[in-house]
Design a protein around this motif. Sequence first.
Motif, PDB file in Angstrom:
ATOM      1  N   ASP A 157      54.923   6.821  15.628  1.00 41.69           N
ATOM      2  CA  ASP A 157      55.530   5.714  16.373  1.00 41.69           C
ATOM      3  C   ASP A 157      54.865   5.597  17.748  1.00 41.69           C
ATOM      4  O   ASP A 157      54.571   4.500  18.215  1.00 41.69           O
ATOM      5  N   HIS A 158      54.654   6.741  18.402  1.00 43.88           N
ATOM      6  CA  HIS A 158      54.031   6.721  19.736  1.00 43.88           C
ATOM      7  C   HIS A 158      52.701   5.976  19.700  1.00 43.88           C
ATOM      8  O   HIS A 158      52.449   5.113  20.548  1.00 43.88           O
ATOM      9  N   ILE A 159      51.846   6.296  18.738  1.00 45.48           N
ATOM     10  CA  ILE A 159      50.527   5.641  18.746  1.00 45.48           C
ATOM     11  C   ILE A 159      50.616   4.174  18.317  1.00 45.48           C
ATOM     12  O   ILE A 159      49.662   3.431  18.462  1.00 45.48           O
ATOM     13  N   ASP A 160      51.792   3.775  17.813  1.00 45.39           N
ATOM     14  CA  ASP A 160      52.031   2.345  17.581  1.00 45.39           C
ATOM     15  C   ASP A 160      52.760   1.705  18.765  1.00 45.39           C
ATOM     16  O   ASP A 160      53.204   0.556  18.685  1.00 45.39           O
ATOM     17  N   GLY A 161      52.907   2.466  19.838  1.00 42.24           N
ATOM     18  CA  GLY A 161      53.532   1.923  21.047  1.00 42.24           C
ATOM     19  C   GLY A 161      55.052   1.912  21.002  1.00 42.24           C
ATOM     20  O   GLY A 161      55.695   1.114  21.688  1.00 42.24           O
ATOM     21  N   LYS A 162      55.621   2.776  20.182  1.00 37.23           N
ATOM     22  CA  LYS A 162      57.075   2.772  20.005  1.00 37.23           C
ATOM     23  C   LYS A 162      57.681   4.117  20.390  1.00 37.23           C
ATOM     24  O   LYS A 162      57.118   5.162  20.099  1.00 37.23           O
ATOM     25  N   LEU A 163      58.833   4.078  21.044  1.00 32.79           N
ATOM     26  CA  LEU A 163      59.571   5.296  21.383  1.00 32.79           C
ATOM     27  C   LEU A 163      60.775   5.433  20.458  1.00 32.79           C
ATOM     28  O   LEU A 163      61.219   4.437  19.882  1.00 32.79           O
TER      29      LEU A 163
END
Length: 187
Positions: A157-163
């Motif tokens: 998720d982080h590398i997709d810009g999501k927290l």
Amino acid sequence: MALLEVLKYPDPRLKKRADEVIRVDGGVDGEIKKLVSDMVDTMYFEKGIGLAANQVGSDKRVIVLDVPEARRQERYGDITEEKRHKKGGNLIVFVNPVVVEASGELKNEEGCLSVPGVTSEVKRASSIVVRGLDLEGVELEIRAEGLLAVAIQHEMDHIDGKLFIDRLSRIKRDIIKRKLKKSVGAL
Ligand code: NI
């Protein structure tokens, strides 16, 4: 050894989708190797079980994990191995990871080095298969369950810009965001 600063919410760099790492002859280039080595140092220093490159200000699709007591099945080429490790011996480095299978459902209390002081229950797939490259540019496939599956999904998720707070209901998320703003304001 180099420790990197872990970006904290609401840093806008945490919301950006990271870019694919270009594979070069003999794996990935030296810059990525240095990044991974610093990320691993930082993860252990911060006592995290996973870290994504954009949490330390890089825009590359790289994640590192060390989930204690995790069970996993790993396949390098034709070799499949059953692994079970203790903390510190369970390091996984994934470059350009992609989830190719996901099943089941699991709720787990999650936290994040970029969202300090907050945990919340998040629903994830309980079993996944992830493919990507290791540091040598060799294709790596991991079949993961339970906490390791959760941790990999969290880092991806982080590398997709999501927290993880982006996966909560709007009401829960708003309460957490208000809390975080207050604590940032207090510093
Ligand atoms: Ni995180």
